[in-house]
Design an enzyme around this catalytic site. Structure first.
Site, PDB file in Angstrom:
ATOM      1  N   HIS A   1       0.891   1.342 -13.019  1.00  0.00           N
ATOM      2  CA  HIS A   1       1.668   0.182 -13.458  1.00  0.00           C
ATOM      3  C   HIS A   1       3.141   0.576 -13.496  1.00  0.00           C
ATOM      4  CE1 HIS A   1       2.488  -3.632 -15.424  1.00  0.00           C
ATOM      5  NE2 HIS A   1       3.281  -2.967 -16.245  1.00  0.00           N
TER       6      HIS A   1
ATOM      7  N   GLY B   1       0.778  -1.238   0.000  1.00  0.00           N
ATOM      8  CA  GLY B   1       0.000   0.000   0.000  1.00  0.00           C
ATOM      9  C   GLY B   1       0.803   1.279   0.000  1.00  0.00           C
TER      10      GLY B   1
ATOM     11  N   LEU C   1      -9.995  -7.387 -12.823  1.00  0.00           N
ATOM     12  CA  LEU C   1     -11.432  -7.124 -12.683  1.00  0.00           C
ATOM     13  C   LEU C   1     -12.145  -7.464 -14.000  1.00  0.00           C
ATOM     14  CD1 LEU C   1     -10.922  -3.816 -10.733  1.00  0.00           C
ATOM     15  CD2 LEU C   1     -12.075  -5.858  -9.836  1.00  0.00           C
TER      16      LEU C   1
ATOM     17  N   ASN D   1       1.490   3.096  -2.602  1.00  0.00           N
ATOM     18  CA  ASN D   1       0.774   4.055  -3.459  1.00  0.00           C
ATOM     19  C   ASN D   1      -0.467   4.593  -2.758  1.00  0.00           C
ATOM     20  OD1 ASN D   1       1.970   4.450  -6.273  1.00  0.00           O
ATOM     21  ND2 ASN D   1       2.197   2.245  -5.936  1.00  0.00           N
TER      22      ASN D   1
ATOM     23  N   MET E   1      -4.109  -7.019  -6.874  1.00  0.00           N
ATOM     24  CA  MET E   1      -3.541  -8.107  -7.675  1.00  0.00           C
ATOM     25  C   MET E   1      -4.600  -9.026  -8.296  1.00  0.00           C
ATOM     26  SD  MET E   1      -0.453  -7.339  -7.671  1.00  0.00           S
ATOM     27  CE  MET E   1       0.316  -8.782  -8.392  1.00  0.00           C
TER      28      MET E   1
ATOM     29  N   ASN F   1      -5.409   2.987 -12.728  1.00  0.00           N
ATOM     30  CA  ASN F   1      -4.433   2.026 -12.216  1.00  0.00           C
ATOM     31  C   ASN F   1      -3.040   2.612 -12.361  1.00  0.00           C
ATOM     32  OD1 ASN F   1      -3.426  -0.600 -11.371  1.00  0.00           O
ATOM     33  ND2 ASN F   1      -2.848  -0.951 -13.513  1.00  0.00           N
TER      34      ASN F   1
ATOM     35  N   GLU G   1      -8.903  -5.169 -20.986  1.00  0.00           N
ATOM     36  CA  GLU G   1      -7.611  -5.825 -21.234  1.00  0.00           C
ATOM     37  C   GLU G   1      -6.615  -5.377 -20.158  1.00  0.00           C
ATOM     38  OE1 GLU G   1      -3.898  -5.552 -24.276  1.00  0.00           O
ATOM     39  OE2 GLU G   1      -5.820  -4.800 -25.022  1.00  0.00           O
TER      40      GLU G   1
ATOM     41  N   ARG H   1     -16.986 -15.042  -8.840  1.00  0.00           N
ATOM     42  CA  ARG H   1     -16.281 -13.782  -9.081  1.00  0.00           C
ATOM     43  C   ARG H   1     -17.273 -12.618  -9.147  1.00  0.00           C
ATOM     44  NH1 ARG H   1     -13.441 -12.295 -14.795  1.00  0.00           N
ATOM     45  NH2 ARG H   1     -11.852 -10.846 -14.061  1.00  0.00           N
TER      46      ARG H   1
ATOM     47  N   ASP I   1      -3.666  -4.009 -18.035  1.00  0.00           N
ATOM     48  CA  ASP I   1      -2.632  -2.990 -18.229  1.00  0.00           C
ATOM     49  C   ASP I   1      -2.788  -2.234 -19.549  1.00  0.00           C
ATOM     50  OD1 ASP I   1      -1.530  -3.603 -15.750  1.00  0.00           O
ATOM     51  OD2 ASP I   1      -0.190  -5.114 -16.577  1.00  0.00           O
TER      52      ASP I   1
HETATM   53  C1  GRF Z   1       3.337  -1.050  -7.532  1.00  0.00           C
HETATM   54  O1  GRF Z   1       4.600  -1.196  -8.113  1.00  0.00           O
HETATM   55  C2  GRF Z   1       2.268  -0.974  -8.584  1.00  0.00           C
HETATM   56  O2  GRF Z   1       2.673  -0.330  -9.737  1.00  0.00           O
HETATM   57  C3  GRF Z   1       2.026  -2.429  -8.887  1.00  0.00           C
HETATM   58  O3  GRF Z   1       2.099  -3.066  -7.634  1.00  0.00           O
HETATM   59  C4  GRF Z   1       2.935  -2.304  -6.771  1.00  0.00           C
HETATM   60  C5  GRF Z   1       2.134  -1.980  -5.561  1.00  0.00           C
HETATM   61  O4  GRF Z   1       2.892  -1.362  -4.582  1.00  0.00           O
HETATM   62  N1  GRF Z   1       0.765  -2.577  -9.580  1.00  0.00           N
HETATM   63  P1  GRF Z   1       2.191  -0.726  -3.294  1.00  0.00           P
HETATM   64  O5  GRF Z   1       1.289  -1.811  -2.708  1.00  0.00           O
HETATM   65  O6  GRF Z   1       1.415   0.465  -3.744  1.00  0.00           O
HETATM   66  O7  GRF Z   1       3.323  -0.387  -2.386  1.00  0.00           O
END
Ligand code: GRF
Length: 217
Positions: free
Chosen positions: A111, A14, A95, A16, A92, A109, A145, A67, A147
């Site tokens: 990436h 977490g 969806l 981000n 992870m 999102n 799709e 789901r 990413d």
């Molecule tokens: C990040 O690198 C994000 O881009 C990827 O998973 C990681 C998550 O990191 N999808 P955090 O949980 O936000 O620390």
């Protein structure tokens, strides 16, 4: 002006999410996190929400018969909280097209690569194996799709000769933490328009110069 209400979906550490929470704490930032959802009960990132006094809920796929029932619970939690923009932050799970359609252009999102290059997992190891001189981070609108979707904000980071996947990931992550709050702010300020695969951002400035890696000296 009313702040844009964010819902953040996580599965792990977490960082981000924490970058968004920190941005929202700045005076004048036009968004606030109103709901965090984790699909992992032991996600350490949940602590960031708890510490900030944000509603946090764990919804585990295995507790639902399908789901679609799982995603319906996520959807209901977000809507009950008044979420206007959903931010995937290390969530992870892929969806479904139905869920994505229900939040079209209100679901973003982050990436850890310069999309559309290096979609998917093990990004940094693949960047190193490919010998790329730059990598980076991308915040994009989510489409069915994986990413893929219109790109909002990107940053580049150099790849060093002695990088490992871990050192590169750490450098990219610092970029993610800058890109994600910026992307949310641009949306919250009403400056973002999606036109097909492109995003137009009113009043945005862009770097105008060439960046080279390695440098000559
Ligand atoms: C990040 O690198 C994000 O881009 C990827 O998973 C990681 C998550 O990191 N999808 P955090 O949980 O936000 O620390």
């Amino acid at each position: 002006m009313a702040k844009l209400s964010l819902g953040v979906l996580i599965s792990g550490r977490g960082s981000n999410l924490q970058a968004l929470i920190a941005a929202c704490a700045s005076p004048g930032y036009p968004a606030r996190v109103v709901q965090v959802i984790s699909d992992q009960p032991d996600a350490s990132g949940l602590a960031h929400a708890v510490r900030a006094g944000i509603a946090a809920r764990t919804l585990v796929r295995g507790d639902f018969s399908s789901r679609s029932a799982f995603e319906a619970a996520i959807d209901a939690t977000l809507r009950d909280a008044g979420v206007e923009l959903v931010c995937l932050a290390g969530f992870m799970r892929v969806l479904s097209a139905d869920f994505v359609a229900g939040w079209r252009d209100r679901l973003i999102n982050v990436h850890p690569s310069l999309l559309p290059a290096f979609k998917g997992l093990d990004t940094h190891a693949r960047v190193l194996a490919a010998g790329a001189r730059f990598s980076g981070a991308t915040v994009h609108f989510v489409r069915a799709e994986v990413d893929a979707g219109p790109i909002l904000v990107q940053c580049t980071v150099p790849v060093a000769d002695d990088d490992t996947a871990e050192t590169l990931a750490a450098r990219v992550l610092r970029g993610e933490h800058r890109c994600y709050p910026l992307a949310v702010r641009l949306i919250a300020e009403g400056r973002v328009a999606v036109a097909g695969e492109r995003v137009h951002i009113a009043g945005a400035t862009s770097p105008s110069d060439v960046v080279i890696n390695p440098t000559e000296d």
